[in-house]
Design an enzyme around this catalytic site. Sequence first.
Site, short mmCIF file in Angstrom:
data_model
loop_
_atom_site.label_atom_id
_atom_site.label_comp_id
_atom_site.label_asym_id
_atom_site.label_seq_id
_atom_site.Cartn_x
_atom_site.Cartn_y
_atom_site.Cartn_z
N GLU A 173 -24.54 17.32 86.53
CA GLU A 173 -25.86 17.97 86.73
C GLU A 173 -26.02 19.18 85.81
OE1 GLU A 173 -28.32 17.11 88.55
OE2 GLU A 173 -27.52 15.72 90.04
N GLN B 203 -2.40 43.38 102.41
CA GLN B 203 -3.59 43.78 101.65
C GLN B 203 -4.03 42.73 100.62
OE1 GLN B 203 -2.97 47.63 99.90
NE2 GLN B 203 -3.26 48.71 101.83
P1 TGC Z 1 -35.79 20.52 75.75
O1 TGC Z 1 -36.41 20.36 74.40
O2 TGC Z 1 -35.45 21.87 76.26
O3 TGC Z 1 -36.74 19.84 76.85
C1 TGC Z 1 -37.31 18.55 76.66
C2 TGC Z 1 -38.52 18.46 77.59
O4 TGC Z 1 -38.10 18.59 78.96
C3 TGC Z 1 -38.71 19.76 79.55
N1 TGC Z 1 -37.69 20.37 80.41
C4 TGC Z 1 -37.72 20.25 81.75
N2 TGC Z 1 -38.61 19.66 82.55
C5 TGC Z 1 -38.35 19.70 83.87
N3 TGC Z 1 -37.26 20.29 84.37
C6 TGC Z 1 -36.33 20.88 83.59
N4 TGC Z 1 -35.24 21.42 84.11
C7 TGC Z 1 -36.55 20.89 82.21
N5 TGC Z 1 -35.84 21.35 81.12
C8 TGC Z 1 -36.56 21.04 80.05
C9 TGC Z 1 -39.10 20.63 78.40
O5 TGC Z 1 -40.16 21.48 78.75
C10 TGC Z 1 -39.51 19.59 77.38
O6 TGC Z 1 -40.78 19.09 77.77
P2 TGC Z 1 -41.87 18.62 76.67
O7 TGC Z 1 -43.10 18.31 77.45
O8 TGC Z 1 -42.00 19.79 75.72
O9 TGC Z 1 -41.27 17.43 75.99
O10 TGC Z 1 -34.53 19.56 75.80
P3 TGC Z 1 -33.17 19.65 75.01
O11 TGC Z 1 -32.95 18.33 74.35
O12 TGC Z 1 -33.15 20.89 74.14
O13 TGC Z 1 -32.07 19.79 76.18
C11 TGC Z 1 -32.09 20.89 77.01
C12 TGC Z 1 -30.90 20.87 78.02
C13 TGC Z 1 -29.59 20.98 77.30
C14 TGC Z 1 -31.09 22.09 78.90
C15 TGC Z 1 -30.95 19.67 78.93
O14 TGC Z 1 -31.04 18.52 78.27
C16 TGC Z 1 -29.87 19.64 79.97
O15 TGC Z 1 -30.12 20.11 81.07
N6 TGC Z 1 -28.63 19.06 79.71
C17 TGC Z 1 -27.65 18.80 80.77
C18 TGC Z 1 -27.69 17.33 81.10
C19 TGC Z 1 -27.49 17.05 82.55
O16 TGC Z 1 -27.66 17.89 83.42
N7 TGC Z 1 -27.17 15.82 82.87
C20 TGC Z 1 -27.03 15.44 84.24
C21 TGC Z 1 -26.92 13.93 84.39
S1 TGC Z 1 -27.19 13.36 86.03
C22 TGC Z 1 -25.84 13.84 86.88
O17 TGC Z 1 -24.97 14.52 86.43
C23 TGC Z 1 -25.77 13.38 88.29
S2 TGC Z 1 -24.36 13.81 89.15
C24 TGC Z 1 -25.01 13.63 90.69
C25 TGC Z 1 -24.08 13.66 91.78
O18 TGC Z 1 -23.16 12.82 91.84
O19 TGC Z 1 -24.32 14.52 92.68
P1 FAD Z 2 -20.16 17.04 76.96
O1 FAD Z 2 -21.64 17.14 76.88
O2 FAD Z 2 -19.46 16.28 75.87
O3 FAD Z 2 -19.58 18.52 77.02
C1 FAD Z 2 -18.21 18.83 76.75
C2 FAD Z 2 -18.07 20.36 76.74
O4 FAD Z 2 -18.88 20.90 75.69
C3 FAD Z 2 -18.58 20.99 78.05
O5 FAD Z 2 -17.75 22.07 78.39
C4 FAD Z 2 -19.96 21.51 77.67
O6 FAD Z 2 -20.36 22.63 78.44
C5 FAD Z 2 -19.76 21.88 76.21
N1 FAD Z 2 -21.01 21.85 75.45
C6 FAD Z 2 -21.82 20.78 75.23
N2 FAD Z 2 -22.90 21.15 74.51
C7 FAD Z 2 -22.78 22.48 74.29
C8 FAD Z 2 -23.57 23.45 73.63
N3 FAD Z 2 -24.76 23.13 73.07
N4 FAD Z 2 -23.13 24.73 73.60
C9 FAD Z 2 -21.95 25.08 74.19
N5 FAD Z 2 -21.15 24.20 74.83
C10 FAD Z 2 -21.57 22.93 74.88
N6 FAD Z 2 -24.51 11.37 84.88
C11 FAD Z 2 -25.58 10.61 85.25
O7 FAD Z 2 -26.49 10.36 84.46
N7 FAD Z 2 -25.66 10.09 86.51
C12 FAD Z 2 -24.70 10.31 87.44
O8 FAD Z 2 -24.81 9.84 88.57
C13 FAD Z 2 -23.56 11.09 87.07
N8 FAD Z 2 -22.52 11.26 87.95
C14 FAD Z 2 -21.38 11.88 87.54
C15 FAD Z 2 -20.25 11.87 88.36
C16 FAD Z 2 -19.06 12.44 87.93
C17 FAD Z 2 -17.85 12.39 88.80
C18 FAD Z 2 -19.00 13.07 86.66
C19 FAD Z 2 -17.75 13.71 86.17
C20 FAD Z 2 -20.12 13.07 85.84
C21 FAD Z 2 -21.30 12.46 86.25
N9 FAD Z 2 -22.42 12.37 85.40
C22 FAD Z 2 -23.52 11.62 85.76
C23 FAD Z 2 -22.32 12.85 84.02
C24 FAD Z 2 -22.47 14.36 83.88
O9 FAD Z 2 -23.78 14.77 84.06
C25 FAD Z 2 -21.93 14.73 82.50
O10 FAD Z 2 -20.53 14.59 82.55
C26 FAD Z 2 -22.32 16.13 82.08
O11 FAD Z 2 -23.71 16.24 81.89
C27 FAD Z 2 -21.57 16.60 80.82
O12 FAD Z 2 -21.60 15.63 79.83
P2 FAD Z 2 -20.23 15.17 79.10
O13 FAD Z 2 -19.26 14.82 80.15
O14 FAD Z 2 -20.61 14.14 78.09
O15 FAD Z 2 -19.71 16.47 78.39
#
Ligand code: TGC
Ligand code: FAD
Length: 390
Positions: free
Chosen positions: A369, A285
């Site tokens: 992401e 189970q």
């Molecule tokens: P916030 O003030 O909310 O927004 C700034 C401006 O951006 C607009 N916006 C968006 N536009 C399009 N799509 C979205 N999803 C959007 N979210 C917000 C928003 O309307 C605003 O526009 P405007 O015209 O008013 O300036 O920004 P914030 O500084 O408060 O941050 C919000 C937050 C935390 C949600 C955002 O920054 C976030 O998503 N943080 C997570 C960062 C992240 O995802 N990093 C990924 C890096 S790349 C990666 O990880 C690749 S791995 C790929 C792989 O290997 O597969």
């Molecule tokens: P931090 O932002 O320092 O976060 C640390 C912890 O704090 C997390 O648990 C988070 O959830 C928490 N935290 C942060 N802010 C808050 C809040 N406001 N409230 C509550 N909790 C919070 N980035 C790119 O640009 N391009 C890439 O191609 C890419 N590839 C990647 C590949 C790998 C294998 C990895 C591991 C990461 C990659 N990234 C890339 C980066 C990735 O997007 C970041 O690692 C991710 O966005 C988190 O950022 P950080 O690692 O600095 O963690």
Amino acid sequence: KDLYESPDYYLADELLTEEHKLIRSTVRDWVKKEVSPIIEDYAQKAEFPKHLIKGLGEIGAFGPTIPVEYGGAGLDYMSYGIIMQEIERGDSGIRSTASVQGSLVMYPIYAYGSEEQKHKYLPKLATGELMGCFGLTEPDHGSDPGGMTTNFKDAGDHYILNGAKMWISNSPFADIAIVWAKDESGKIRGLIVERGMEGFTTPETHNKWSLRASATGELVFDNVKVPKENLLPNISGLKGPLGCLNQARYGIAWGALGAAMDCYDTALRYSKERRQFGKPIAAFQLQQKKLAEMITEITKGQLLVWRLGTLKNENRATPAQISMSKRNSVETAINIAREARQMLGGMGITGEYPIMRHMMNLESVVTYEGTHDIHLLITGLDITGEEAFK
Ligand code: TGC
Ligand code: FAD
């Protein structure tokens, strides 16, 4: 029976077209032939299997939704999701390479670039002749990319770029990088930086326990001269990179379910074969509870991404809906991987089965992401109107 049957408990296949199913079996066959036999070895060696790039281009994994005139496959979003699901069934690291190339490099050039940039880069990126990476995250700015310090200054006929990006998938071998940096007025802009530009280096990040078959590195800019024609002209502000993340997060919502399906398939098969106390462990189970919960969560996730795909095709999917699905699929997959690994007992920790590799990969997928917590806060903001990030 085909080792790669999709779990389809609610007959969700009926929601797909014949073309979607054809795409799925083409990608599945390719993954089965090209990825599955070699991936464990490459993950153990911590090496990206570069020879897969050509095949990924041929199956349409690079920019599936980019129009044919720019070298893309011109497919719909459901097809894009299905391609990501089948690739991630093989390995999240290979799906990462495809996500980055299609959603984070081709998409910004397509959506924000000039006609010259689109014609110059997109066809070669679609075949994999050119590979790209996406530089948003910095050492001190991950979840909060708006705080970035990478910057560029106008220097006449070119820009001078300084700063550093960290955790960049594909950076060690990419030919081009889409780099997000602040201009002199503090606005975030996108630049196409090319390997070979003086002062631009891409050191590799070693010793990862996760995504070992994907190459990760830094992007370092030391007074890099970037020609003015390499600026993406049609976007400024954080919404530029976040718009690309909507595309990639959508693909991950489908992709992570592929990893979950592979773990579930493996555990189900193993539980029917492995006997203890005179019975297959599938007859106990506690093991049935694990399997029943896995198929329930996979089925819920499948219906969620199918609906998200429909909304995306109609250009109605909101960023918050994409966040919910990315978060749900990755959580589903990581929980299933952990349970499935236990079901294999000691065998579960070996490379004879894919589960431990999926489990470790998913620790990156749950962080990149946008982390699990950040996506929850995006949902929180969407339903309450109250921002809890800052
Ligand atoms: P916030 O003030 O909310 O927004 C700034 C401006 O951006 C607009 N916006 C968006 N536009 C399009 N799509 C979205 N999803 C959007 N979210 C917000 C928003 O309307 C605003 O526009 P405007 O015209 O008013 O300036 O920004 P914030 O500084 O408060 O941050 C919000 C937050 C935390 C949600 C955002 O920054 C976030 O998503 N943080 C997570 C960062 C992240 O995802 N990093 C990924 C890096 S790349 C990666 O990880 C690749 S791995 C790929 C792989 O290997 O597969
Ligand atoms: P931090 O932002 O320092 O976060 C640390 C912890 O704090 C997390 O648990 C988070 O959830 C928490 N935290 C942060 N802010 C808050 C809040 N406001 N409230 C509550 N909790 C919070 N980035 C790119 O640009 N391009 C890439 O191609 C890419 N590839 C990647 C590949 C790998 C294998 C990895 C591991 C990461 C990659 N990234 C890339 C980066 C990735 O997007 C970041 O690692 C991710 O966005 C988190 O950022 P950080 O690692 O600095 O963690």
